[in-house]
Design a protein around this motif. Structure first.
Motif, PDB file in Angstrom:
ATOM      1  N   ILE A   1       0.841  -1.207   0.000  1.00 60.43           N
ATOM      2  CA  ILE A   1       0.000   0.000   0.000  1.00 60.43           C
ATOM      3  C   ILE A   1       0.875   1.255   0.000  1.00 60.43           C
ATOM      4  CG2 ILE A   1      -1.609   1.364   1.409  1.00 60.43           C
ATOM      5  CD1 ILE A   1      -2.801  -1.385   2.330  1.00 60.43           C
ATOM      6  N   GLN A   2       1.899   1.259   0.848  1.00 60.78           N
ATOM      7  CA  GLN A   2       2.780   2.433   0.922  1.00 60.78           C
ATOM      8  C   GLN A   2       3.549   2.620  -0.396  1.00 60.78           C
ATOM      9  OE1 GLN A   2       2.485   4.645   3.280  1.00 60.78           O
ATOM     10  NE2 GLN A   2       0.993   3.290   4.248  1.00 60.78           N
ATOM     11  N   LEU A   3       3.978   1.516  -0.998  1.00 61.92           N
ATOM     12  CA  LEU A   3       4.659   1.613  -2.297  1.00 61.92           C
ATOM     13  C   LEU A   3       3.711   2.185  -3.354  1.00 61.92           C
ATOM     14  CD1 LEU A   3       6.565  -1.795  -2.266  1.00 61.92           C
ATOM     15  CD2 LEU A   3       7.640   0.469  -2.392  1.00 61.92           C
TER      16      LEU A   3
ATOM     17  N   TRP B   1      14.803   2.185  -4.325  1.00 57.98           N
ATOM     18  CA  TRP B   1      13.676   2.966  -3.803  1.00 57.98           C
ATOM     19  C   TRP B   1      12.726   2.063  -3.021  1.00 57.98           C
ATOM     20  CZ3 TRP B   1       8.454   2.573  -5.254  1.00 57.98           C
ATOM     21  CH2 TRP B   1       7.626   3.593  -4.767  1.00 57.98           C
ATOM     22  N   MET B   2      12.477   0.883  -3.550  1.00 55.19           N
ATOM     23  CA  MET B   2      11.574  -0.073  -2.912  1.00 55.19           C
ATOM     24  C   MET B   2      12.119  -0.503  -1.544  1.00 55.19           C
ATOM     25  SD  MET B   2      10.338  -3.651  -4.520  1.00 55.19           S
ATOM     26  CE  MET B   2       8.709  -4.252  -4.212  1.00 55.19           C
ATOM     27  N   TYR B   3      13.434  -0.768  -1.464  1.00 59.62           N
ATOM     28  CA  TYR B   3      14.058  -1.098  -0.181  1.00 59.62           C
ATOM     29  C   TYR B   3      13.784  -0.002   0.840  1.00 59.62           C
ATOM     30  CZ  TYR B   3      17.129  -4.961  -1.689  1.00 59.62           C
ATOM     31  OH  TYR B   3      17.633  -6.144  -2.125  1.00 59.62           O
ATOM     32  N   ARG B   4      13.991   1.225   0.416  1.00 60.27           N
ATOM     33  CA  ARG B   4      13.851   2.353   1.346  1.00 60.27           C
ATOM     34  C   ARG B   4      12.418   2.474   1.862  1.00 60.27           C
ATOM     35  NH1 ARG B   4      16.984   7.756   0.588  1.00 60.27           N
ATOM     36  NH2 ARG B   4      17.578   7.666   2.753  1.00 60.27           N
ATOM     37  N   VAL B   5      11.446   2.416   0.958  1.00 59.77           N
ATOM     38  CA  VAL B   5      10.040   2.518   1.362  1.00 59.77           C
ATOM     39  C   VAL B   5       9.658   1.329   2.249  1.00 59.77           C
ATOM     40  CG1 VAL B   5       7.637   2.500   0.536  1.00 59.77           C
ATOM     41  CG2 VAL B   5       9.352   3.885  -0.652  1.00 59.77           C
ATOM     42  N   ALA B   6      10.054   0.132   1.847  1.00 56.20           N
ATOM     43  CA  ALA B   6       9.697  -1.075   2.608  1.00 56.20           C
ATOM     44  C   ALA B   6      10.335  -1.068   3.997  1.00 56.20           C
ATOM     45  CB  ALA B   6      10.107  -2.324   1.831  1.00 56.20           C
ATOM     46  N   LEU B   7      11.616  -0.724   4.074  1.00 59.49           N
ATOM     47  CA  LEU B   7      12.285  -0.681   5.372  1.00 59.49           C
ATOM     48  C   LEU B   7      11.682   0.396   6.273  1.00 59.49           C
ATOM     49  CD1 LEU B   7      15.982  -1.249   4.308  1.00 59.49           C
ATOM     50  CD2 LEU B   7      14.647  -2.712   5.833  1.00 59.49           C
ATOM     51  N   ASN B   8      11.437   1.570   5.715  1.00 55.56           N
ATOM     52  CA  ASN B   8      10.833   2.641   6.522  1.00 55.56           C
ATOM     53  C   ASN B   8       9.448   2.243   7.030  1.00 55.56           C
ATOM     54  OD1 ASN B   8      13.033   4.340   6.331  1.00 55.56           O
ATOM     55  ND2 ASN B   8      12.236   5.433   4.561  1.00 55.56           N
ATOM     56  N   THR B   9       8.664   1.600   6.181  1.00 59.56           N
ATOM     57  CA  THR B   9       7.337   1.148   6.590  1.00 59.56           C
ATOM     58  C   THR B   9       7.441   0.102   7.693  1.00 59.56           C
ATOM     59  OG1 THR B   9       6.460   1.569   4.365  1.00 59.56           O
ATOM     60  CG2 THR B   9       5.172   0.101   5.786  1.00 59.56           C
ATOM     61  N   ALA B  10       8.317  -0.877   7.509  1.00 61.14           N
ATOM     62  CA  ALA B  10       8.478  -1.948   8.501  1.00 61.14           C
ATOM     63  C   ALA B  10       8.951  -1.385   9.835  1.00 61.14           C
ATOM     64  CB  ALA B  10       9.456  -2.998   7.981  1.00 61.14           C
ATOM     65  N   ILE B  11       9.947  -0.517   9.789  1.00 61.61           N
ATOM     66  CA  ILE B  11      10.488   0.048  11.030  1.00 61.61           C
ATOM     67  C   ILE B  11       9.442   0.909  11.730  1.00 61.61           C
ATOM     68  CG2 ILE B  11      12.171   1.708  11.934  1.00 61.61           C
ATOM     69  CD1 ILE B  11      14.136   0.567   9.790  1.00 61.61           C
ATOM     70  N   THR B  12       8.734   1.730  10.983  1.00 61.68           N
ATOM     71  CA  THR B  12       7.711   2.589  11.564  1.00 61.68           C
ATOM     72  C   THR B  12       6.605   1.755  12.213  1.00 61.68           C
ATOM     73  OG1 THR B  12       8.136   4.332   9.963  1.00 61.68           O
ATOM     74  CG2 THR B  12       5.999   4.386  11.067  1.00 61.68           C
ATOM     75  N   LEU B  13       6.112   0.758  11.507  1.00 58.00           N
ATOM     76  CA  LEU B  13       5.045  -0.072  12.060  1.00 58.00           C
ATOM     77  C   LEU B  13       5.528  -0.898  13.238  1.00 58.00           C
ATOM     78  CD1 LEU B  13       3.237  -1.213   8.806  1.00 58.00           C
ATOM     79  CD2 LEU B  13       2.411   0.384  10.533  1.00 58.00           C
TER      80      LEU B  13
ATOM     81  N   ILE C   1      23.843   1.056   0.007  1.00 60.92           N
ATOM     82  CA  ILE C   1      23.385   0.955   1.396  1.00 60.92           C
ATOM     83  C   ILE C   1      23.241   2.347   2.000  1.00 60.92           C
ATOM     84  CG2 ILE C   1      24.031   0.198   3.726  1.00 60.92           C
ATOM     85  CD1 ILE C   1      25.298  -2.299   2.401  1.00 60.92           C
ATOM     86  N   SER C   2      24.257   3.180   1.777  1.00 63.21           N
ATOM     87  CA  SER C   2      24.213   4.526   2.356  1.00 63.21           C
ATOM     88  C   SER C   2      23.061   5.347   1.775  1.00 63.21           C
ATOM     89  CB  SER C   2      25.551   5.241   2.162  1.00 63.21           C
ATOM     90  OG  SER C   2      25.788   5.523   0.804  1.00 63.21           O
ATOM     91  N   GLU C   3      22.808   5.211   0.462  1.00 66.86           N
ATOM     92  CA  GLU C   3      21.689   5.923  -0.159  1.00 66.86           C
ATOM     93  C   GLU C   3      20.352   5.451   0.396  1.00 66.86           C
ATOM     94  OE1 GLU C   3      21.937   5.310  -4.372  1.00 66.86           O
ATOM     95  OE2 GLU C   3      23.736   6.542  -4.585  1.00 66.86           O
ATOM     96  N   THR C   4      20.207   4.146   0.545  1.00 72.02           N
ATOM     97  CA  THR C   4      18.947   3.580   1.013  1.00 72.02           C
ATOM     98  C   THR C   4      18.658   3.974   2.453  1.00 72.02           C
ATOM     99  OG1 THR C   4      19.221   1.702  -0.481  1.00 72.02           O
ATOM    100  CG2 THR C   4      17.640   1.429   1.317  1.00 72.02           C
ATOM    101  N   LEU C   5      19.690   3.937   3.305  1.00 67.89           N
ATOM    102  CA  LEU C   5      19.487   4.220   4.725  1.00 67.89           C
ATOM    103  C   LEU C   5      19.665   5.689   5.090  1.00 67.89           C
ATOM    104  CD1 LEU C   5      21.242   1.139   6.355  1.00 67.89           C
ATOM    105  CD2 LEU C   5      18.815   1.471   5.870  1.00 67.89           C
ATOM    106  N   GLY C   6      20.184   6.483   4.146  1.00 72.31           N
ATOM    107  CA  GLY C   6      20.370   7.901   4.412  1.00 72.31           C
ATOM    108  C   GLY C   6      21.519   8.186   5.367  1.00 72.31           C
ATOM    109  N   ILE C   7      22.580   7.368   5.286  1.00 75.36           N
ATOM    110  CA  ILE C   7      23.783   7.578   6.095  1.00 75.36           C
ATOM    111  C   ILE C   7      24.969   7.670   5.155  1.00 75.36           C
ATOM    112  CG2 ILE C   7      22.869   6.418   8.139  1.00 75.36           C
ATOM    113  CD1 ILE C   7      24.451   3.925   7.379  1.00 75.36           C
ATOM    114  N   SER C   8      26.119   8.096   5.672  1.00 74.99           N
ATOM    115  CA  SER C   8      27.292   8.206   4.815  1.00 74.99           C
ATOM    116  C   SER C   8      27.855   6.815   4.523  1.00 74.99           C
ATOM    117  CB  SER C   8      28.371   9.069   5.479  1.00 74.99           C
ATOM    118  OG  SER C   8      28.969   8.358   6.556  1.00 74.99           O
TER     119      SER C   8
END
Length: 164
Positions: free
Chosen positions: A43-45, A61-73, A136-143
């Motif tokens: 749904i979020q995707l 992009w899918m990794y980022r949305v899926a991980l953010n959704t999973a972590i948030t929930l 990995i850094s792009e997906t997670l937003g870290i250096s």
């Protein structure tokens, strides 16, 4: 939404749905929770897809949305995932069978990874998916440097957990 956009989304989701299944496996403990989280990620995707610009690969992009959704929930409901109705959308995604009977070593690894915090879980997942540190850094937003340092520390933690 137009039919072409919907068709493209369904094709991309079906081609990359294993990404979502793997993330769901990391953040859930049973089949029902897994299916609920898979639905919520889908749904979020779907909601975010019209804003996907193609600056990165769809899978990144899918990794980022899926991980953010999973972590948030996961944080909000402490493993109890709420679902939403998917009304007004006319497509059906054929889900692949997801086999829970995996080698004993893989089960041990997943159990060890579940002991990590949310961000470390995500980093290990991406690492095991053969993503390079830039992705990995792009997906997670870290250096990139932070991703490398964190991964080395996580490897040590996992060695301690797996070989007490």
């Amino acid at each position: 939404m137009n039919k072409e956009l919907e068709h493209n989304f369904v094709e991309l989701l079906e081609a990359n749905q294993n990404i979502v299944h793997k993330i769901c496996r990391l953040y859930t403990n049973d089949r029902d929770s897994h299916n609920d989280l898979f639905q919520e990620v889908t749904i979020q995707l779907w909601r975010a897809y019209p804003k996907f610009r193609g600056d990165s690969k769809f899978s990144t992009w899918m990794y980022r949305v899926a991980l953010n959704t999973a972590i948030t929930l996961y944080r909000k409901s402490k493993r109890r995932v709420k679902t939403q109705d998917f009304e007004g959308v006319s497509f059906k995604i054929s889900a692949e069978d997801y086999d829970d009977t995996i080698e004993e070593q893989l089960k041990l690894m997943y159990a060890a990874v579940k002991n990590l915090n949310d961000i470390d879980k995500a980093l290990v997942f991406l690492y095991l998916e053969d993503k390079n540190y830039r992705e990995i850094s792009e997906t997670l937003g870290i250096s990139e440097v932070n991703a490398r340092v964190k991964m080395n520390r996580i490897k040590g933690k996992l060695r301690t957990i797996l070989n007490p």
